[in-house]
Design an enzyme around this catalytic site. Structure first.
Site, PDB file in Angstrom:
ATOM      1  N   LEU A 105       0.853  -1.187   0.000  1.00 49.11           N
ATOM      2  CA  LEU A 105       0.000   0.000   0.000  1.00 49.11           C
ATOM      3  C   LEU A 105       0.892   1.242   0.000  1.00 49.11           C
ATOM      4  CD1 LEU A 105      -2.579  -1.158   2.702  1.00 49.11           C
ATOM      5  CD2 LEU A 105      -2.762  -1.380   0.206  1.00 49.11           C
ATOM      6  N   GLU A 106       1.026   1.858  -1.164  1.00 49.19           N
ATOM      7  CA  GLU A 106       1.843   3.055  -1.316  1.00 49.19           C
ATOM      8  C   GLU A 106       1.185   4.001  -2.305  1.00 49.19           C
ATOM      9  OE1 GLU A 106       6.334   2.391  -1.415  1.00 49.19           O
ATOM     10  OE2 GLU A 106       5.585   0.456  -2.143  1.00 49.19           O
TER      11      GLU A 106
END
Length: 241
Positions: free
Chosen positions: A140-141
């Site tokens: 998750l970026e």
């Protein structure tokens, strides 16, 4: 206005200037050594911790026996992204890491541009449940993601639509790799019971973690160029869904 000659400040003597230059060089060298240590060195392990890496096609061909011989116990390997992208080196890395005795897990890069359910289907096609593997991880970026920025409630719903079928198929909780940029815009850590994979380059993370990425510029035998270095508490990873 020009000062009278008698009142002008005298220029530093050449020897004094060189002393200042030498002192500045020493300070820069010390800072460079400290920075290199934080970026490249492996931290000391505590009970239950092991060293690992996370890799993708960007590392090119990897000599996995050499990686294992360099003290690397586990690897998270990029498998997929979005609803249709498969890392071109996933199958090669997955098989070779297993043969070398490196504990392996797969991670999926979650995109904001595709429905979570579609991404889950793609991940499960690429990485069917494997009881011998580490539990899946989701990356998750914001960095490297698509240009869309849905509202937090919509993102939470799509992430849940990814996590639910993956955890149901694998029977284990998904590991959440959470970048600071993502947490700042789409918080997921507070109240979560899933294993957290956190990034910190200047010491251990200041909140609970199960996997800790401590470098983006690490060096490991068998990998040409830089590689992400991690520490994990593997016994904390395997949590039932």
């Amino acid at each position: 206005m020009q000062q009278p000659a008698a009142s002008r400040s005298p220029r530093p003597a050449p020897a004094r200037r060189w002393r200042w230059v030498a002192a500045a060089v020493v300070v820069l060298l010390v800072l460079g050594v400290v920075a290199a240590w934080f970026l490249l060195a492996r931290p000391g392990l505590r009970d239950g911790e092991v060293h690992g890496v996370d890799v993708s096609r960007h590392q090119g061909a990897i000599d996995w026996p050499a990686v294992a011989a360099d003290g690397i116990s586990f690897a998270y390997i990029k498998s997929s992204e979005g609803s249709d992208l498969t890392d071109v080196r996933f199958a090669e890395n997955w098989d070779a890491a297993g043969r070398a005795g490196v504990e392996r897990g797969a991670y999926h890069f979650f995109t904001l541009c595709r429905p979570g359910a579609e991404q889950a289907e793609h991940f499960l096609r690429t990485v069917p449940p494997d009881a011998a593997a580490l539990p899946p991880a989701v990356d998750l970026e914001i960095a490297g993601n698509c240009s869309q920025r849905p509202d937090p409630e919509a993102v939470r719903a799509e992430l849940d639509a990814f996590l639910a079928p993956v955890e149901a198929a694998w029977g284990r909780q998904v590991v959440l790799y959470v970048g600071e940029d993502w947490e700042g815009e789409y918080p997921v850590l507070d109240g979560s019971t899933r294993p957290a994979w956190l990034v910190s380059f200047v010491g251990r993370p200041d909140r609970p973690w199960t996997v800790w990425q401590h470098s983006w510029w690490g060096r490991v035998d068998g990998v040409e160029g830089r590689v992400d270095l991690d520490v994990a508490r593997l016994d904390e990873l395997d949590r039932p869904a």
